[in-house]
Design an enzyme around this catalytic site. Structure first.
Site, PDB file in Angstrom:
ATOM      1  CB  SER A 139      -8.522   1.297   5.689  1.00  0.00           C
ATOM      2  OG  SER A 139      -9.179   2.534   5.581  1.00  0.00           O
TER       3      SER A 139
ATOM      4  CB  SER B 182      -8.113   3.934   2.715  1.00  0.00           C
ATOM      5  OG  SER B 182      -7.272   3.273   3.645  1.00  0.00           O
TER       6      SER B 182
ATOM      7  CE  LYS C 151      -3.916   2.078   2.520  1.00  0.00           C
ATOM      8  NZ  LYS C 151      -4.783   2.024   3.721  1.00  0.00           N
TER       9      LYS C 151
END
Lengths: 95, 497, 491
Positions: free
Chosen positions: B185, B161, B81
Site C-alpha cells: 500500500s 491503499s 494518511k
C-alpha cells in the site's frame, strides 16, 4: 473447498455483518473466486514446517506494574454514540 | 543549490534547507501548499484538510526558527494518511464506520513528526481500512491520479491503499506524506504515481495509534518525491516505542548519511520467480534496465531464487483477512463510530451498524477472514498459510546469503483507469503480486520511479533489503534514481477543472 | 481418591457417581491491568479505570504487565506445576458489549502453566489429590448492568483487561464437598502466594463447574458447564441440583445435552443459558499484536526461591511441633490464622498450648463477634502472653479466660492486668494449706465420704478454688488435699 449460501449466512452471523439476502448469492460467487484461487497453496508440502508466529526476533517487551493510565472517562465518551453518566449504553442484553 | 521558483515544487530536502536558512518562512511555504491542496480538490486526495492548524503550526515553527531552535523537520508541511490517529482531528480510515471519529490521542508516528517540527496539511484519502490497491474502496470516493495517459482524459487510479498520499506527493500538494503498507500500500501507489515509497522493516515504525488492518503485516513509511526525502522522513517517523510490543528495540540510524556511497561492490540479486507470465514487456524491460544501471555503477548482478514467490499472494489473502476480521471486530457501534438506528437488540445493533458502516471490500475480507479461522477450516487455511509464510521468509534468508539487495519490478503494470478492475476481486489483488512477499517476510522494500510506459504512465522498480538494512536499500535506491533520472511530472490539468 | 460409597447419590435405578471438574478464574493481584497501565482497584467510578487500550480504541496495542506474568508463574509453582518457558497469547473472538476488542486475549494452545496438583483436605480428615490440567492468563471482560433501565444495558469497562488466571482442574472430584474443599484449598494457596486476594464477594475468584454423572465404573457421561458460581456454598448447591437433574433425566430415559448453564442462587437451581446456545466458534489464533512469551529458566528459579511456605508444608511443620492434624488443618486454612499462630510462637508461647488456646477460645469469640482474625481486638502478642502465663503457672486456665475477656473488652497488656488486679495464681503452699485445712475443718462429713470414695476429692478442690478466688494452683491443691485426707498420690 467452497462455500454455499448457508455458509455465507453463517459466517456473516459469526462476524455480525448484516448481509441483505440479495447480496448472499453474489458473495458466494466472490468468496468462492477467492477460495478457489488460494486453493493453490495445497500444492506445497508443508510437512514439518513450523507456522510463522512473528517476524520480530526479540523478547516480548513487558511493562512495569505501575498505574500510568486511566481517568479518561470524559475522553472515552466523546465519540460514544450512546453514552450517559460515563456508561456506554446499549440495547438491553438478555442473558 | 538552486531552488525551484514555486515552493510547492521543493523537495523535502530543498525545503528543509530553505526554511532553516530563512530563505522562505514556514508560513509562506505552508500557505503555498494550503492553496495547492485547495486547488486540487478534483483529485479528492484529502478526506480532511486542516489549513488553520497547518498555518498555526507553521507560525510556531517560524517562531522557533527565529530563536535558532530548529528541529529536523521544522516548518515542513506534510500530509498524513487518514489511518494515523490524530488528536482532535477526525480520523476515518476511509470508512463510513469511522466517518465522525475524532481520536483523543495521537499516533506515535505522527507525534514523532510533530516533535520533529513538521506541519500537518490534512488527512489523505485511502482505501477503506487500507483494503484496496486503487483507492476505489474509500467511503469518501476514489482518488484520481494526477497522471493521465498520453492523449487521454480517462481518470486513472493512484494505486492504493495510500492513494491520497501518493497523489498528493505526485501533484505537489505536500512536501511528503505518510503511508502504510500491509501488502504493498505504499510501494504500489508510489510506483504508479512516479513517487518514492519505502515500507520499512516490520517493527521499525510504531504501529501505536495507526488503525490496524493486519497487525503482523502493517507498517508505516514515507512517501516522497526523492530517495533522499524518504531517508529524511523515515528517520523522523521511526522510533523504538514501548507502547508497541512489536516495535523493535534498535536505534534509528541516520539514513541520509550513506545515501551517496554508491553501489560499487554490492551484490544485487535478481529473483527469477518475479518474471511472471503475461506481464507487459515494458515491465521486464525496465527491470533489465535497472539491473544494467546498477551494473554500470559497479554492482555485481546475481541471479537468485525465491521459490515460493507464487504462493505469497494467496498466503497474504488468508493471513491479512483473518487478522482483519478480528481487528475490525471492535467497530461495533458501542463506544465510537457509526451506530445503526432503531436496533431491536444488541445483535441487531452489531449487525446493522457493521452492515451500514463497512463497504463491500471490507465486508468481503471480514467474511473470508472469519471463514478461514472458523472451526474445521483453521488448519486447512490459516495454519497452512502461516507455514507458507515460514517458507517465504526462509526463501529470502537464503537469497540474502548470495546478495545484499534484491531488485524487482514494483508492480505488474502501470495505473489503470478508475472502475477498470473493480468487478473481479482477484484481478485487483494481483496488483500486489510483487510487493506482498516483503510484508510476509517483514523486510524493507523501496519503490523508486524508474520510467514511463509508452502511454506516458510511471513505473517503478523495487529494492528489497535485509531486515533493518533500510540504509543499504536507500543507497541502492539512490543509485537507481540517479541513473533513471526520472524528471517527468504530471500536467496540472486539475487546476483548470 | 477413596471409593467411599457415601459419595454416590441414589437414584431409582441404583447409585450414581458425580464427576466434577472446576475452571477457576482468579484475578491476579497487580496494580495495573494485564496489557495496560490502568488501575485494577475494585469499586471505582464507572469507566474511570479504563485506558484507550482497555476501551479498544482504534490503533491501541497491548503491552504485557511483567508482574502479572510473575504472578502466574508463582501460582504455577505453588500448584507444583510445570512452567512452560514458551507460551502464546491467542485471540478468542466473540461479540459482547463488555468485550470491547471483540476478542479476549487468552492463552489457548500454549498456556504458561501445565500440569500440577492440589491436595484437598476432606471433612472426614482424609486428604485427596486433584489434578491441575493447566493455568493460563487472560483478560477479564467489563461489566454490563442490566437493571438500570428497562430497555438499555449500561457498560462499565473498569474490569476490562484486568488480569485473570484460569486454573483448570482434572475431573477428579466426586462430591460437592470435594469441590468445595478444592476451591477452599486453591484459595488458600493463592492467598499464601499473594497472587490473588481470593475475595469471592468482589468476584476476584469465581468458578465454572463441569458436572456429569455416571454409573460407578462406567465411562464419563456428558457434562454441563455451570458458569460463574461465586461461593463455595453455591458451588455445593449447584452441583447437587445439577447432578440430581441429570440423574432424573437419565433415569427417565433421556439424554444429557452438553450445554452451558447458569446457577440461580435465589431459586437454588441451574438453568440453560439460551443466549449461549448459539454455536460457539471462537476462531482462536495467535494475537499478532504480541510475540510469544518466552521465559528464562533463571527467572523462574528466582521466583521459585522466593516462594513462601504453603499450607501443606506449614501443616506438616505444625504437626511436627506436636499439633494434632485437625488443629494444624484449621490453622493453615487461612493464611492470617497461621500467621497469627506463628506470631504467638515467636512471642514465646508453646505451640500446642497456643493452638489449643486459639481453637478452643479465641477463634470461637471471633466467630461469635463475626470478626476476621485481622480485625479481632486481641493481638497475637497478648494472646501469647496469656498462654505463657498459664504454661508457667502464673495464672490458671480459668483466670486466663477472664484475662482474655478483659483484654478483648478493654485492651491492655495481659501481664500488667494480671499483676494489677491480683489475678496471679497462689503457689505459696502455706496459703493453700491454710485454705485446705479450713475446708476440711468445715466439712467433716465430706472427709469421711472422700476417704471412702476418692473421686470425691474433686468436690474439695472446687471448694478450695472457690475460697481462693480461683487463684490457687489446682495441682498444688490436689496434692495437699490428698496428703491431708490420707489418699494415695495416684488415683
Amino acid at each position: 473447498m467452497s462455500v454455499d449460501k448457508d455458509t455465507v449466512r453463517r459466517i456473516a452471523k459469526l462476524a455480525r455483518l448484516a448481509l441483505e439476502e440479495e447480496r448472499v448469492e453474489p458473495m458466494v460467487q466472490e468468496l468462492n473466486g477467492i477460495l478457489n484461487w488460494v486453493e493453490q497453496l495445497k500444492e506445497v508440502n508443508v510437512d514439518g514446517v513450523a507456522p510463522l508466529t512473528s517476524v520480530v526476533e526479540q523478547r516480548l517487551k513487558m511493562r512495569d506494574d505501575v498505574v500510568t493510565d486511566g481517568n479518561v472517562a470524559d475522553a472515552l465518551m466523546v465519540n460514544a454514540p450512546g453514552g450517559e453518566d460515563h456508561f456506554f449504553i446499549v440495547p438491553k442484553v438478555v442473558e | 543549490m538552486t531552488l525551484p521558483s514555486n515552493p510547492t515544487d521543493f523537495t523535502l530536502a530543498d525545503a528543509r534547507a530553505a526554511v532553516s536558512s530563512k530563505k522562505i518562512s514556514s508560513r509562506e511555504l505552508t500557505g503555498a501548499f494550503v492553496k495547492a491542496v485547495e486547488a486540487a480538490r478534483p483529485l479528492n486526495a484529502f478526506v480532511t484538510e486542516t489549513p488553520d492548524r497547518a498555518l498555526e503550526m507553521a507560525a510556531a515553527s517560524d517562531a522557533r526558527i527565529a530563536k535558532g531552535d530548529i528541529r529536523p523537520l521544522e516548518g515542513l508541511p506534510l500530509a498524513i494518511k487518514d489511518l494515523f490517529c490524530t488528536k482532535g482531528v477526525r480520523t476515518t480510515a476511509g470508512s463510513n464506520i469511522l466517518s465522525n471519529f475524532v481520536p483523543p490521542y495521537e499516533s506515535t508516528v505522527s507525534q514523532n513528526l510533530w516533535d520533529a517540527g513538521a506541519v500537518m496539511l490534512g488527512k489523505t484519502n485511502m482505501d477503506e481500512f487500507a483494503m484496496g490497491s486503487s483507492n476505489e474502496t474509500s467511503n469518501f470516493g476514489p482518488v484520481t491520479s494526477p497522471w493521465r495517459a498520453r492523449a487521454s482524459n480517462a481518470k486513472m487510479v493512484p494505486g492504493g491503499s495510500s492513494g491520497g498520499s501518493a497523489a498528493s506527493v505526485a501533484a505537489n500538494l505536500c512536501l511528503a506524506a505518510t503511508g502504510t503498507d500491509t501488502g504493498g500500500s505504499i510501494r504500489q501507489p508510489a510506483a504508479v504515481t512516479g513517487t518514492v515509497g519505502i515500507k520499512p522493516t516490520y517493527g521499525r515504525c510504531s504501529r501505536w495509534g495507526i488503525v490496524a488492518f493486519a497487525s503482523s503485516l502493517d507498517q508505516a513509511g514515507p512517501m516522497t518525491r526523492t530517495v533522499r526525502d524518504a531517508a529524511i522522513l523515515l528517520k523522523a517517523m521511526a522510533s523504538v516505542d514501548p507502547k508497541d510490543s512489536t516495535s523493535v528495540d534498535m536505534p534509528v540510524p541516520d539514513y541520509e548519511a550513506g545515501l551517496e556511497a554508491g553501489v560499487k561492490g554490492l551484490r544485487i540479486g535478481i529473483p527469477k520467480e518475479y518474471r511472471v507470465d503475461g506481464a507487459p514487456p515494458e515491465i521486464d524491460a525496465l527491470w533489465s534496465q535497472g539491473a544494467e544501471w546498477l551494473r554500470a555503477q559497479g554492482a555485481e548482478i546475481v541471479e537468485v531464487s525465491l521459490p515460493h514467490t507464487k504462493y505469497a499472494l494467496p498466503t497474504y489473502y488468508i493471513v491479512a483477512p483473518a487478522e482483519a476480521s478480528s481487528n475490525l471486530a471492535r467497530y461495533d457501534g458501542v463506544r465510537y463510530g457509526h451506530r445503526a438506528k432503531d436496533a431491536r437488540d444488541i445483535t441487531d445493533l452489531y449487525e446493522k451498524s457493521r452492515g451500514e458502516g463497512f463497504g463491500s471490500e471490507v465486508k468481503r475480507r471480514i467474511l473470508i477472514g472469519t471463514y478461514v479461522l472458523s472451526s474445521g477450516y483453521y488448519d486447512a487455511y490459516y495454519l497452512r498459510a502461516q507455514k507458507l509464510r515460514t517458507l517465504i521468509a526462509r526463501d529470502f534468508t537464503q537469497a540474502f546469503q548470495k546478495c545484499d539487495v534484491l531488485l524487482t519490478p514494483a508492480t505488474p503494470g502501470p495505473a489503470f483507469a478508475i472502475g477498470e478492475k473493480t468487478a473481479d476481486p482477484v484481478s485487483m489483488y494481483l496488483n500486489d503480486v510483487f510487493t506482498v512477499t516483503v510484508n510476509l517476510a517483514g523486510l524493507p522494500g523501496l519503490s523508486v520511479p524508474a520510467g514511463l510506459t509508452a502511454g506516458g504512465l510511471p513505473l517503478g522498480l523495487q529494492l528489497i533489503g535485509k531486515a533493518f538494512d533500510e540504509a543499504t536499500v536507500l543507497r541502492v535506491g539512490r543509485a537507481v534514481e540517479t541513473a533513471a533520472n526520472f524528471t517527468a511530472k504530471p500536467e496540472r490539468w486539475w487546476r483548470a477543472a | 481418591m477413596s471409593s467411599n460409597g457415601s459419595k454416590y447419590i441414589q437414584g431409582s435405578t441404583g447409585p450414581w457417581e458425580i464427576v466434577i471438574g472446576l475452571e477457576v478464574h482468579a484475578q491476579i493481584l497487580s496494580n495495573a491491568k494485564l496489557f495496560s497501565g490502568a488501575a485494577t482497584e475494585f469499586g471505582a467510578e464507572p469507566n474511570s479505570q479504563v485506558s484507550f487500550v482497555d476501551a479498544a480504541m482504534p490503533g491501541m496495542l497491548p503491552v504485557i504487565n511483567k508482574k502479572c506474568v510473575e504472578q502466574a508463574v508463582r501460582t504455577g509453582l505453588g500448584l507444583k506445576a510445570k512452567i512452560n518457558l514458551f507460551s502464546v497469547f491467542d485471540r478468542k473472538n466473540y461479540f459482547y458489549p463488555d468485550l470491547p476488542q471483540g476478542y479476549q486475549i487468552s492463552q489457548y494452545k500454549n498456556p504458561i502453566v501445565g500440569e500440577g496438583e492440589v491436595l484437598i483436605d476432606l471433612p472426614n480428615g482424609e486428604t485427596a489429590r486433584v489434578g491441575i490440567e493447566r493455568l493460563h492468563m487472560e483478560q477479564d471482560a467489563g461489566k454490563s448492568l442490566h437493571d438500570q433501565h428497562p430497555d438499555h444495558s449500561f457498560v462499565d469497562l473498569n474490569r476490562s483487561g484486568v488480569a485473570l488466571m484460569e486454573i483448570v482442574s482434572r475431573p477428579d472430584m466426586r462430591s460437592a464437598d470435594e469441590a468445595g474443599a478444592f476451591l477452599k484449598k486453591l484459595r488458600a494457596i493463592v492467598r499464601y502466594l499473594g497472587t490473588c486476594d481470593g475475595n469471592m464477594d468482589e468476584g476476584s475468584m469465581r468458578a465454572d463447574v463441569n458436572v456429569s454423572v455416571r454409573k460407578p465404573g462406567a465411562p464419563l457421561g456428558t457434562r454441563c458447564e455451570i458458569k460463574n458460581v461465586n461461593s463455595v456454598r453455591f458451588i455445593g448447591q449447584a452441583i447437587e441440583y445439577e447432578a440430581r437433574r441429570q440423574v432424573d433425566i437419565l433415569e427417565s430415559g433421556g439424554t444429557i445435552k452438553q450445554e452451558t448453564r447458569l446457577f440461580d442462587s435465589r431459586a437454588g437451581e441451574t438453568r440453560s443459558m439460551r443466549s449461549k446456545e448459539e454455536a460457539h466458534d471462537y476462531r482462536y489464533f495467535p494475537d499478532p499484536d504480541l510475540l510469544p512469551l518466552v521465559l528464562e529458566q533463571a527467572w523462574v528459579d528466582e521466583i521459585a526461591a522466593s516462594l513462601p511456605e504453603l499450607p501443606d508444608e506449614k501443616r506438616a511443620r505444625f504437626i511436627q511441633m506436636g499439633l494434632s492434624a485437625y488443629d494444624a488443618t484449621v490453622l493453615v486454612a487461612e493464611k492470617e490464622s497461621a500467621d497469627y499462630f506463628e506470631a504467638m510462637l515467636a512471642a514465646g508461647a508453646d505451640a500446642k498450648a497456643s493452638a489449643n488456646w486459639l481453637n478452643n477460645e479465641y477463634f470461637g469469640r471471633l466467630n461469635k463477634a463475626g470478626l476476621a482474625i485481622g480485625d479481632g481486638p486481641v493481638s497475637a502478642t497478648a494472646n501469647s502472653a496469656i498462654v505463657q502465663m498459664v504454661s508457667t503457672n502464673v495464672i490458671s486456665g480459668k483466670i486466663a479466660k477472664d484475662v482474655l475477656d478483659i483484654v478483648w473488652a478493654e485492651g491492655g497488656d495481659p501481664r500488667a492486668i494480671v499483676e494489677s488486679r491480683g489475678l496471679k495464681q497462689v503457689t505459696d503452699s502455706g496459703a493453700i494449706e491454710k485454705a485446705v485445712d479450713a475446708v476440711i475443718a468445715a466439712n467433716p462429713d465430706k472427709v469421711a465420704a472422700a476417704q471412702a470414695k476418692p473421686q470425691m476429692v474433686g468436690w474439695f478442690v472446687g471448694q478450695v478454688m472457690k475460697a481462693t478466688g480461683g487463684k490457687a494452683n489446682p495441682a498444688s491443691v490436689n496434692a495437699i488435699l490428698k496428703q491431708r485426707l490420707g489418699l494415695p498420690e495416684e488415683g
